[in-house]
Design an enzyme around this catalytic site. Structure first.
Site, PDB file in Angstrom:
ATOM      1  N   HIS A  96      39.217 108.935  61.040  1.00 22.56           N
ATOM      2  CA  HIS A  96      38.331 108.157  60.171  1.00 22.56           C
ATOM      3  C   HIS A  96      38.094 106.792  60.823  1.00 22.56           C
ATOM      4  CE1 HIS A  96      36.786 105.916  56.759  1.00 22.56           C
ATOM      5  NE2 HIS A  96      36.524 107.080  56.184  1.00 22.56           N
ATOM      6  N   GLU A 153      29.999 110.184  59.906  1.00 21.06           N
ATOM      7  CA  GLU A 153      30.116 109.034  59.005  1.00 21.06           C
ATOM      8  C   GLU A 153      29.587 107.773  59.685  1.00 21.06           C
ATOM      9  OE1 GLU A 153      32.916 109.728  55.601  1.00 21.06           O
ATOM     10  OE2 GLU A 153      34.097 108.757  57.154  1.00 21.06           O
TER      11      GLU A 153
HETATM   12  P1  PGA Z   1      32.171 105.968  50.727  1.00 14.75           P
HETATM   13  O1  PGA Z   1      33.171 106.240  51.968  1.00 14.75           O
HETATM   14  O2  PGA Z   1      31.931 107.263  50.040  1.00 14.75           O
HETATM   15  O3  PGA Z   1      32.904 104.958  49.892  1.00 14.75           O
HETATM   16  O4  PGA Z   1      30.932 105.408  51.337  1.00 14.75           O
HETATM   17  C1  PGA Z   1      33.057 107.401  52.738  1.00 14.75           C
HETATM   18  C2  PGA Z   1      34.246 107.518  53.647  1.00 14.75           C
HETATM   19  O5  PGA Z   1      34.801 106.499  54.092  1.00 14.75           O
HETATM   20  O6  PGA Z   1      34.673 108.657  53.942  1.00 14.75           O
END
Ligand code: PGA
Length: 233
Positions: A96, A153
């Site tokens: 992540h 992401e």
């Molecule tokens: P969010 O975060 O849904 O708060 O935008 C997504 C993530 O960090 O996986």
């Protein structure tokens, strides 16, 4: 194919919060949803509690938010796949951007986590941004690609409430498939019940953090996801 929706609670919630979230979730009757597969990724300390609560749940599995890049051994503070045995962990989020940014995780460490997860029968959800998509793919052994799920992401969309346009996401989904082959690709970044259907029309699921913290919001998102898949059939 059902879509995969993963709730990432990051480091939010205490025990009482988790107990009430689960109680509300159980009574929200998500078990009847056919077109979504759900995974909850709570802070590690709540995994045993959720493993018990969700035992035999028809469509909700457990994910960890991170995993050790090492096997079991002298690695103080790390959670190895051996530690997780018997807890019914189906997925491990790895790489992540918050792990990369605040814990200085490298693409090689992420690749080692992928290997640890796969060897334990846990599906890695490998988070990538366009910046390190190619280097991340290069660090992971090609033999493991087919067993990964890739989560795109974009940094600009995480926790900002500003989700990325589907045109841009579509382009990256194609780039991910060029790099990793025909793997499932999910999108994460400000996914809500209002926009989830757009993302599900172009990818295989969603990684949801902010909008998974309140159970009502998350269940609304799951129902919107189910309805959009049904409508597209
Ligand atoms: P969010 O975060 O849904 O708060 O935008 C997504 C993530 O960090 O996986």
């Amino acid at each position: 194919m059902p879509k995969l929706i993963i709730a990432n609670w990051k480091s939010h919630k205490n025990q009482d919060d988790v107990k009430s979230w689960v109680a509300a979730y159980q009574s929200a009757r998500v078990a009847h949803l056919q077109q979504v597969r759900i995974a909850l990724a709570p802070p590690m300390v709540f995994i045993p509690m959720l493993a018990e609560a969700l035992d035999q749940h028809p469509n909700t599995a457990l994910a960890v938010q991170d995993i050790s890049p090492f096997p079991a051994g002298a690695y103080t503070g790390a959670i190895s796949t051996e530690n997780l045995e018997g807890l019914h962990i189906k997925y491990a989020i790895v790489g992540h951007s918050e792990r990369r940014r605040y814990f200085h995780e490298t693409t090689q460490e992420v690749a080692n986590k992928v290997e640890q997860a796969i060897k334990a029968g846990i599906t890695p959800i490998v988070c990538v941004d366009t910046e390190y998509l190619q280097t991340q793919a290069a660090a992971i052994h090609e033999d493991y690609y087919a067993q990964c799920i890739i989560a795109y992401e974009p940094l600009s969309a995480i926790g900002t409430g500003v989700s990325q346009s589907t045109t841009e996401v579509q382009e990256v989904v194609e780039a991910v498939k060029r790099a990793f082959g025909e793997v499932p690709v999910i999108y994460g970044g400000s996914v809500s019940q209002n926009n989830v259907s757009e993302y599900l029309s172009i990818c295989d699921g969603a990684l949801v953090a902010s909008n998974s913290l309140a159970v009502s919001e998350f269940v609304g998102l799951l129902e919107a996801a189910e309805a959009s898949v049904v409508a597209a059939q």
